[in-house]
Design an enzyme around this catalytic site. Structure first.
Site, PDB file in Angstrom:
ATOM      1  N   ARG A  39      42.248 104.347  97.613  1.00 39.08           N
ATOM      2  CA  ARG A  39      41.856 104.182  99.026  1.00 39.08           C
ATOM      3  C   ARG A  39      40.492 104.791  99.344  1.00 39.08           C
ATOM      4  O   ARG A  39      40.282 105.362 100.411  1.00 39.08           O
ATOM      5  CB  ARG A  39      42.944 104.741  99.932  1.00 39.08           C
ATOM      6  CG  ARG A  39      44.233 103.954  99.799  1.00 39.08           C
ATOM      7  CD  ARG A  39      45.206 104.293 100.902  1.00 39.08           C
ATOM      8  NE  ARG A  39      46.361 103.439 100.800  1.00 39.08           N
ATOM      9  CZ  ARG A  39      47.548 103.842 100.367  1.00 39.08           C
ATOM     10  NH1 ARG A  39      47.747 105.083 100.021  1.00 39.08           N
ATOM     11  NH2 ARG A  39      48.551 102.992 100.305  1.00 39.08           N
ATOM     12  N   ALA A  97      43.700  87.923  92.454  1.00 36.24           N
ATOM     13  CA  ALA A  97      44.559  88.997  92.937  1.00 36.24           C
ATOM     14  C   ALA A  97      45.645  89.298  91.912  1.00 36.24           C
ATOM     15  O   ALA A  97      46.346  88.393  91.464  1.00 36.24           O
ATOM     16  CB  ALA A  97      45.201  88.589  94.267  1.00 36.24           C
ATOM     17  N   ALA A 128      47.871  92.146  92.399  1.00 35.12           N
ATOM     18  CA  ALA A 128      48.944  92.931  93.023  1.00 35.12           C
ATOM     19  C   ALA A 128      50.100  92.039  93.438  1.00 35.12           C
ATOM     20  O   ALA A 128      49.918  90.877  93.804  1.00 35.12           O
ATOM     21  CB  ALA A 128      48.409  93.682  94.238  1.00 35.12           C
ATOM     22  N   HIS A 162      44.283  93.271 102.959  1.00 30.58           N
ATOM     23  CA  HIS A 162      43.181  92.772 102.122  1.00 30.58           C
ATOM     24  C   HIS A 162      42.931  91.288 102.355  1.00 30.58           C
ATOM     25  O   HIS A 162      41.777  90.852 102.367  1.00 30.58           O
ATOM     26  CB  HIS A 162      43.479  93.046 100.643  1.00 30.58           C
ATOM     27  CG  HIS A 162      43.257  94.466 100.258  1.00 30.58           C
ATOM     28  ND1 HIS A 162      42.856  94.830  99.004  1.00 30.58           N
ATOM     29  CD2 HIS A 162      43.378  95.623 100.945  1.00 30.58           C
ATOM     30  CE1 HIS A 162      42.739  96.140  98.938  1.00 30.58           C
ATOM     31  NE2 HIS A 162      43.056  96.638 100.105  1.00 30.58           N
ATOM     32  N   ARG A 163      43.989  90.515 102.556  1.00 24.49           N
ATOM     33  CA  ARG A 163      43.813  89.088 102.848  1.00 24.49           C
ATOM     34  C   ARG A 163      43.014  88.904 104.139  1.00 24.49           C
ATOM     35  O   ARG A 163      42.126  88.061 104.217  1.00 24.49           O
ATOM     36  CB  ARG A 163      45.168  88.395 102.976  1.00 24.49           C
ATOM     37  CG  ARG A 163      45.830  88.110 101.659  1.00 24.49           C
ATOM     38  CD  ARG A 163      47.173  87.414 101.858  1.00 24.49           C
ATOM     39  NE  ARG A 163      47.809  87.152 100.587  1.00 24.49           N
ATOM     40  CZ  ARG A 163      49.108  87.177 100.394  1.00 24.49           C
ATOM     41  NH1 ARG A 163      49.938  87.440 101.385  1.00 24.49           N
ATOM     42  NH2 ARG A 163      49.608  86.928  99.199  1.00 24.49           N
TER      43      ARG A 163
END
Length: 120
Positions: A12, A33, A35, A49-50
């Site tokens: 983070r 991506a 994750a 994030h999207r």
């Protein structure tokens, strides 16, 4: 000539946001991506994030077979943002065990060497 840009930092610390800024240099962008929403916290992070990247990216979601995914992204894209190397390594470790890490890492390096797209 394609470039490879490696962005590192703590958890983070803003790596994803910085990577998006770097990717803004290119018009045609893809997002790889790795994750998976395995718990509520990760689902929230993925959702955030999207929203941050918006619709500027062609998105491919692939938690394990990243080499195949990188090669399948059409050459029309100038840049691929690979999010995230550490997450992918964790996926390999959990699913295939520590003995798979070296081979998978070598496969990724060979794939990256042959890419005709910029990679972040």
């Amino acid at each position: 000539m394609s470039r490879v840009i490696l962005i590192t930092g703590g958890v983070r610390s803003g790596k994803s946001r910085f990577a998006l800024e770097v990717a803004s240099r290119w018009k045609r962008k893809a997002f790889l991506a790795t994750a998976e929403p395995l718990d509520e916290e990760m689902a929230e992070r993925i959702s955030r994030h999207r929203k941050e990247r918006g619709r500027e990216f062609f998105t491919v979601e692939e938690p394990l077979e990243v080499c195949r995914a990188l090669l399948a992204i059409p050459d029309e894209f100038d840049c691929v943002l690979f999010e995230c190397l550490a997450t992918w390594l964790g996926n390999v470790l959990v699913r295939e065990g520590v003995e798979a890490l070296e081979g998978r890492s070598e496969e990724l390096l060979r794939t990256v060497e042959g890419l005709r797209k910029n990679l972040i």
